[in-house]
Design an enzyme around this catalytic site. Structure first.
Site, PDB file in Angstrom:
ATOM      1  N   HIS A   1      -5.919  10.389 -11.723  1.00  0.00           N
ATOM      2  CA  HIS A   1      -6.892  10.908  -9.940  1.00  0.00           C
ATOM      3  C   HIS A   1      -8.285   9.679  -9.951  1.00  0.00           C
ATOM      4  O   HIS A   1      -9.152   9.753 -10.764  1.00  0.00           O
ATOM      5  CB  HIS A   1      -7.098  11.813  -9.640  1.00  0.00           C
ATOM      6  CG  HIS A   1      -5.779  12.382  -9.007  1.00  0.00           C
ATOM      7  ND1 HIS A   1      -4.640  12.251  -8.486  1.00  0.00           N
ATOM      8  CD2 HIS A   1      -4.838  13.582  -9.273  1.00  0.00           C
ATOM      9  CE1 HIS A   1      -3.710  12.624  -8.366  1.00  0.00           C
ATOM     10  NE2 HIS A   1      -3.737  13.599  -8.927  1.00  0.00           N
TER      11      HIS A   1
ATOM     12  N   CYS B   1      -5.957   4.680  -7.244  1.00  0.00           N
ATOM     13  CA  CYS B   1      -6.005   4.844  -6.022  1.00  0.00           C
ATOM     14  C   CYS B   1      -7.245   4.464  -5.368  1.00  0.00           C
ATOM     15  O   CYS B   1      -8.490   4.367  -6.029  1.00  0.00           O
ATOM     16  CB  CYS B   1      -5.781   5.999  -5.497  1.00  0.00           C
ATOM     17  SG  CYS B   1      -4.277   6.366  -5.713  1.00  0.00           S
TER      18      CYS B   1
ATOM     19  N   ARG C   1      -4.333  -0.185  -4.824  1.00  0.00           N
ATOM     20  CA  ARG C   1      -4.152   0.548  -6.405  1.00  0.00           C
ATOM     21  C   ARG C   1      -5.537  -0.757  -6.902  1.00  0.00           C
ATOM     22  O   ARG C   1      -5.373  -1.360  -6.357  1.00  0.00           O
ATOM     23  CB  ARG C   1      -3.341  -0.111  -7.740  1.00  0.00           C
ATOM     24  CG  ARG C   1      -1.589   1.138  -6.621  1.00  0.00           C
ATOM     25  CD  ARG C   1      -2.641   2.148  -6.443  1.00  0.00           C
ATOM     26  NE  ARG C   1      -0.747   3.486  -6.520  1.00  0.00           N
ATOM     27  CZ  ARG C   1      -0.468   4.367  -5.567  1.00  0.00           C
ATOM     28  NH1 ARG C   1      -1.567   3.935  -4.552  1.00  0.00           N
ATOM     29  NH2 ARG C   1       0.403   4.878  -5.476  1.00  0.00           N
TER      30      ARG C   1
END
Length: 274
Positions: free
Chosen positions: A178, A252, A261
């Protein structure tokens, strides 16, 4: 002189309008408080919980490995899973010269029979089995098998893409993490530069990769970035042409979105037995 007269009907209308305005204001304030609490939960509480859990898992792995060395219990590294072509992580989020392929600390070339451990078992799904360290970012985080949000990424772990190589093995060891919320381990990987070290520790060995190239932005469907020989299918000038020992980080981008990405590649530089 006329004296203004206000009818009862007019008074009732004004009272009704005042109640509607008051109730509307209360509703807006309540919604604002709820939204603020949701933001605090996402940006602060999930980070705190995930980071604490990830730190405890790192400590647990280190204790487990230390105990294994003292007791002589084995349990080596997972086997090489070969190359994969999964997308860079709809559930995750991932510089320069050719810096890999140098000598290891024991004088062996990475990947030669004398410089790699003998794998004995495949990690279970969602199992944390390695530790990834990025000194520049002050990051030390568990690596788990798979990229499941609830069981891996949302715990603050880094997730290993199934069907990509394992640490130190030929091919591409590809992971996702993340960038925002839930520990956000990869929030600052955009700050990595050519030559920065990335270390991966397992029960039996430690591997040092060196950052080599960065792809600032690509589509989530760009599975080429985690193939055995990584090369972007969307931006073909980014990537490699020859087999090697690669590390791929994906996450991300831009921050607080999952539209694209960000990809960072490294090459294996050395290994050491534990």
């Amino acid at each position: 002189m006329r004296v203004p007269v206000t009818s009862r009907r007019s008074l009732r209308r004004r009272a009704l309008a005042a109640r509607v305005l008051w109730n509307g204001a209360e509703l807006l304030v309540t919604l604002g408080v709820v939204l603020m609490l949701l933001v605090v939960h996402q940006l602060w509480w999930t980070n705190r919980q995930a980071r604490e859990g990830a730190e405890r898992k790192v400590q647990a792995l280190e204790r487990e490995w230390e105990g294994s060395r003292h007791t002589g219990v084995g349990g080596g590294d997972p086997p090489d899973a070969g190359g994969g072509s999964s997308a860079p992580g709809s559930s995750s989020g991932s510089s320069g010269s050719s810096g890999g392929g140098g000598s290891s600390r024991s004088g062996q070339r990475p990947g030669s029979p004398a410089s790699s451990t003998t794998p004995v078992q495949q990690p279970r799904w969602d199992q944390a089995y390695a530790i990834l360290t990025i000194p520049r970012l002050g990051l030390r985080v568990p690596v788990a098998e798979g990229i499941s949000k609830p069981n891996v990424l949302n715990k603050g772990y880094v997730g290993h893409y199934p069907d990509t190589a394992q640490p130190g093995q030929a091919g591409n060891f590809a992971v996702a993490g993340h960038r925002n919320t839930h520990g956000e381990p990869f929030r600052y990987i955009n700050r990595l530069r050519e030559g920065d070290r990335i270390e991966v520790e397992t029960r039996t060995a430690g591997y040092m990769y060196v950052v080599d190239r960065t792809l600032p932005q690509t589509a989530p469907r760009d599975g080429g970035v985690i193939r055995e020989v990584p090369r972007s299918l969307v931006h073909p000038r980014y990537g490699y042409s020859d087999p090697g020992y690669y590390l791929t980080l994906t996450t991300c981008t831009p921050e607080y979105t999952s539209k694209y990405r960000l990809v960072v590649w490294g090459k294996l530089a050395s290994m050491r037995p534990r």
